[in-house]
Design a protein around this motif. Structure first.
Motif, PDB file in Angstrom:
ATOM      1  N   PRO A 448       0.892  -1.146   0.032  1.00 20.10           N
ATOM      2  CA  PRO A 448       0.027   0.082   0.333  1.00 20.10           C
ATOM      3  C   PRO A 448       0.959   1.230   0.001  1.00 20.10           C
ATOM      4  CG  PRO A 448      -0.862  -1.571   1.634  1.00 20.10           C
ATOM      5  CD  PRO A 448       0.417  -2.247   1.003  1.00 20.10           C
ATOM      6  N   TYR A 449       2.033   1.257   0.806  1.00 18.80           N
ATOM      7  CA  TYR A 449       2.929   2.428   0.611  1.00 18.80           C
ATOM      8  C   TYR A 449       3.180   2.674  -0.862  1.00 18.80           C
ATOM      9  CZ  TYR A 449       7.071   5.245   1.364  1.00 18.80           C
ATOM     10  OH  TYR A 449       7.969   6.332   1.457  1.00 18.80           O
ATOM     11  N   VAL A 450       3.560   1.472  -1.412  1.00 18.65           N
ATOM     12  CA  VAL A 450       4.167   1.880  -2.729  1.00 18.65           C
ATOM     13  C   VAL A 450       3.188   2.376  -3.650  1.00 18.65           C
ATOM     14  CG1 VAL A 450       5.580   0.974  -4.728  1.00 18.65           C
ATOM     15  CG2 VAL A 450       6.270   0.242  -2.374  1.00 18.65           C
ATOM     16  N   GLN A 451       1.900   1.653  -3.771  1.00 12.22           N
ATOM     17  CA  GLN A 451       0.965   1.972  -4.289  1.00 12.22           C
ATOM     18  C   GLN A 451       0.265   3.640  -4.183  1.00 12.22           C
ATOM     19  OE1 GLN A 451      -1.473  -1.307  -2.867  1.00 12.22           O
ATOM     20  NE2 GLN A 451      -1.527  -2.231  -4.916  1.00 12.22           N
ATOM     21  N   TYR A 452       0.235   3.770  -2.704  1.00 12.86           N
ATOM     22  CA  TYR A 452       0.026   5.198  -2.304  1.00 12.86           C
ATOM     23  C   TYR A 452       0.823   6.251  -3.055  1.00 12.86           C
ATOM     24  CZ  TYR A 452      -1.575   8.911   0.212  1.00 12.86           C
ATOM     25  OH  TYR A 452      -2.207  10.151   0.590  1.00 12.86           O
ATOM     26  N   THR A 453       2.095   6.013  -3.218  1.00  8.18           N
ATOM     27  CA  THR A 453       3.060   6.646  -3.903  1.00  8.18           C
ATOM     28  C   THR A 453       2.844   6.735  -5.240  1.00  8.18           C
ATOM     29  OG1 THR A 453       4.668   6.264  -2.177  1.00  8.18           O
ATOM     30  CG2 THR A 453       5.569   7.173  -3.999  1.00  8.18           C
ATOM     31  N   ILE A 559       1.896  -6.858  -8.799  1.00  9.74           N
ATOM     32  CA  ILE A 559       0.763  -6.096  -7.913  1.00  9.74           C
ATOM     33  C   ILE A 559       0.427  -4.634  -8.781  1.00  9.74           C
ATOM     34  CG2 ILE A 559       0.857  -4.475  -5.929  1.00  9.74           C
ATOM     35  CD1 ILE A 559       2.780  -6.447  -4.677  1.00  9.74           C
ATOM     36  N   SER A 560      -1.188  -4.667  -8.624  1.00  4.28           N
ATOM     37  CA  SER A 560      -1.336  -3.353  -9.491  1.00  4.28           C
ATOM     38  C   SER A 560      -1.253  -2.197  -9.006  1.00  4.28           C
ATOM     39  CB  SER A 560      -2.809  -3.579  -9.975  1.00  4.28           C
ATOM     40  OG  SER A 560      -3.584  -3.789  -8.837  1.00  4.28           O
ATOM     41  N   ALA A 561      -1.220  -1.239  -9.589  1.00  2.00           N
ATOM     42  CA  ALA A 561      -0.912   0.117  -9.448  1.00  2.00           C
ATOM     43  C   ALA A 561      -2.146   1.129  -9.464  1.00  2.00           C
ATOM     44  CB  ALA A 561       0.451   0.817  -9.991  1.00  2.00           C
ATOM     45  N   PRO A 562      -3.046   1.482  -8.451  1.00  5.84           N
ATOM     46  CA  PRO A 562      -4.200   2.228  -8.711  1.00  5.84           C
ATOM     47  C   PRO A 562      -3.720   3.905  -9.203  1.00  5.84           C
ATOM     48  CG  PRO A 562      -4.277   1.361  -6.344  1.00  5.84           C
ATOM     49  CD  PRO A 562      -2.830   0.901  -7.237  1.00  5.84           C
ATOM     50  N   GLU A 563      -4.765   4.419  -9.818  1.00  5.75           N
ATOM     51  CA  GLU A 563      -4.394   5.803 -10.236  1.00  5.75           C
ATOM     52  C   GLU A 563      -4.775   6.814  -8.979  1.00  5.75           C
ATOM     53  OE1 GLU A 563      -3.125   7.473 -13.277  1.00  5.75           O
ATOM     54  OE2 GLU A 563      -2.611   5.221 -13.562  1.00  5.75           O
ATOM     55  N   SER A 564      -5.652   6.260  -8.285  1.00  6.92           N
ATOM     56  CA  SER A 564      -6.082   6.728  -6.834  1.00  6.92           C
ATOM     57  C   SER A 564      -6.109   6.020  -5.875  1.00  6.92           C
ATOM     58  CB  SER A 564      -7.422   7.864  -7.451  1.00  6.92           C
ATOM     59  OG  SER A 564      -8.308   7.119  -7.379  1.00  6.92           O
ATOM     60  N   MET A 565      -6.245   6.468  -4.555  1.00  5.60           N
ATOM     61  CA  MET A 565      -6.724   5.527  -3.618  1.00  5.60           C
ATOM     62  C   MET A 565      -6.820   6.287  -2.207  1.00  5.60           C
ATOM     63  SD  MET A 565      -3.103   3.251  -3.133  1.00  5.60           S
ATOM     64  CE  MET A 565      -3.188   2.641  -1.298  1.00  5.60           C
TER      65      MET A 565
END
Ligand code: ARG
Length: 565
Positions: A448-453, A559-565
């Protein structure tokens, strides 16, 4: 990074006294950045060059015509230190701007080489529990990593679809259910029959007798028995298929143990011919005392073949079918002995590719509350773990970002990502104690930390609009924090190559976290969008590169990378 170019210039500066490859191998990254980005310890050359290391460093520095990436050099004792140039670094990054990192590396080292990956390899009619997480996600990550580097990966799910458990299941179904019910229900139901069988067979040994007879009928191709077998396979494959979809995992082949039923005899013939088979209490074994291993059992006294026999047949089949460069088995370390025996037997058989087979071992996964211990008898199903992680992720997202438009999709991406990440964070061989709270922490070394970035970069780019790279003022990203991000970005392919070479996806995972950390440090110190358009262009460019590289790194580990979260 840049070792090759720099080694080339050093070799030239030595007037040919030092070979490029030897210099490249000697270059190291200093622990402290004030000592430079790369350093050449000259001690190892003292003997060949018959000079004191400080003198070697000094003379090399004097005659060096360094590539543009080197801003300056410094002699410190026996070391020659290299400091990268900010301009050149930014220039290199700019020229990588249109590279599609999500698809392929710039340097395709694996062109023309086929790498087989035997991974996941689930057992039919047994639960897909958390113990299968590592093999599945490590194998799939390696698959993508090899593909990225230009190799041709082949994913093989060596299904455990042979063995007496099928006879047991037939007995259970006949006693307590019927084939239509089994087909209509799910893997949990199938497993409950299996569990019940084991309970009741304890006090009724005739059941095992019956089970053996049924398995024999499967072996003989009996219609009724085969119909059951097919349904068991169908139900299991349906269930694991759902998990593979969620994890984004695919296979090129599902040739499992039963596939080799008719392919073992030629191998046994070779073994016999070479005089490798010994009779031991009616069973046929290959003795391995000389290598301090117990014998490898290949045919039981009743004529039944074994797991190892099938693996030998599989090795021959794969060599013939794929002409592979390497064949990697992503299997828990509990099977260390099995693979050591297997590779030794293959070598003794004169199997040409014996040296290209590798056991890629990994440790155990257990849950924090101890619920995975086999002794407690409670298996933790992987789908349960995924569901629970997604549910928890959804709660966090609702709190953190109630405006999020697609909460379900983001929760799935974050929850599943967190679980996958946990199995790819450490070196494979380490045992993992899984904790939901830890893996879902948005501030730790987590998915989540990476995805959040990644989402943070996406948001900056949405706000900032298009940027003009030609009009970017790179001084805006040439602060220490900025250059740290630039260097990290340029090191992406190195990280992937290291992961491939060591068969350790964790280098990519760690890279993703490092890049996220570095970018966040930059982000906190610098407003991305400011008054000055040239500076804004540069910072948006940095956010853009960070975003696409994070997406690529996450993509490689599944792992997928969301555009927003
Ligand atoms: N089905 C086995 C298990 O779950 C793993 C098979 C690994 N692959 C192989 N070729 N032996 O333990």
């Amino acid at each position: 990074m840049f070792e090759k170019e720099i080694a080339k210039s050093i070799a030239a500066a030595s007037g040919g006294a030092l070979a490029e490859a030897e210099v490249e191998a000697a270059l190291e990254t200093p622990k402290e950045s004030r000592l430079g980005d790369l350093a050449l310890p000259c001690f190892k050359f003292a003997k060949t060059l018959r000079k004191a290391p400080p003198l070697i460093a000094k003379e090399l520095a004097e005659s060096l015509l360094p590539p543009d990436i080197v801003g300056r050099t410094e002699v410190a004792g026996g070391y020659l230190n290299f400091f990268f140039s900010a301009d050149a670094l930014c220039g290199r990054l700019a020229s990588a701007a249109d590279r599609d990192w999500t698809v392929t590396a710039g340097e395709r080292e694996g062109e023309g080489k086929t790498v087989l990956l035997d991974f996941s390899s689930v057992n039919i009619a047994k639960p897909f529990h958390i113990g299968h997480l590592s093999t599945t996600v490590i194998g799939a990550a390696l698959y993508r990593i090899f593909a990225f580097l230009g190799y041709t990966p082949v994913g093989i799910n060596h299904l455990g679809d042979w063995g007496t458990q099928f006879g047991k299941l037939i007995v259970a179904v006949k006693k307590w259910s019927d084939i239509d019910e089994v087909r209509a229900k799910d893997e949990y139901f199938l497993n409950s029959l299996y569990v019940r069988y084991h309970k009741e067979a304890e006090s009724d040994p005739s059941m095992d007798e019956e089970a053996r007879a049924w398995f024999k009928r499967i072996e003989d191709g009996d219609r009724e028995a085969t119909a059951y077998f097919d349904v068991f396979k169908e139900v299991t494959m349906r269930a694991v298929g759902k998990i593979y979809d969620r994890l984004g995992v695919k296979f090129d082949s599902y040739a499992g143990e039963s596939f080799y039923n008719d392919k073992m005899q030629p191998c046994l013939d070779i073994l016999k011919e070479k005089g490798l088979l010994t009779l031991s209490e009616g069973a046929e074994v290959v003795r391995l005392d000389e290598w301090d291993m117990p014998p490898c059992l290949l045919v039981k006294a009743d004529g039944a073949t074994l797991y190892a026999t099938r693996d030998i047949a599989a090795a021959y089949y794969r060599a013939k079918t794929y002409d592979f460069y390497k064949c990697l088995y992503v299997v828990a370390y509990q099977q260390n002995l099995h693979f050591k025996q297997l590779f030794k037997v293959l070598e003794l058989m004169g199997f040409e590719k014996a040296a290209d087979m590798e056991h890629v071992a990994f440790g155990m996964v257990s849950l924090e509350d101890g619920s995975m211990s086999t002794r407690s008898g409670r298996v933790v199903w992987l789908s349960e773990v995924l569901d629970k992680a997604v549910e928890k992720a959804r709660k966090i997202i609702e709190e953190k970002n109630p405006e999020e438009a697609d909460k379900d999709a983001v929760a799935e991406s974050v929850g599943v990502g967190a679980v996958v990440f946990s199995a790819l964070w450490n070196n494979r061989i380490k045992d993992i104690v899984f904790s939901f709270d830890k893996v879902l922490n948005f501030d730790g070394e987590t998915a989540p930390y990476v995805q959040y970035t990644h989402a943070r970069c996406a948001s900056a780019l949405r706000k900032g609009g298009d940027f003009d790279l030609a009009a970017a003022d790179m001084r805006a990203i040439s602060s220490e924090e900025g250059l740290d991000v630039v260097k990290c970005l340029l090191g992406f392919e190195d990280a992937v190559r290291l992961a491939a070479k060591t068969r350790e996806p964790c280098y990519v995972t760690r890279y993703a976290v490092e890049l996220a950390e570095k970018f966040n440090r930059f982000y906190i110190g610098h407003r991305i969008i400011g008054e000055d358009r040239g500076a804004t262009n540069a910072r948006l460019f940095l956010a853009y590169m960070t975003k696409s590289t994070l997406a690529a790194a996450l993509g490689l580990i599944g792992i997928s990378a969301p555009e927003s979260m």
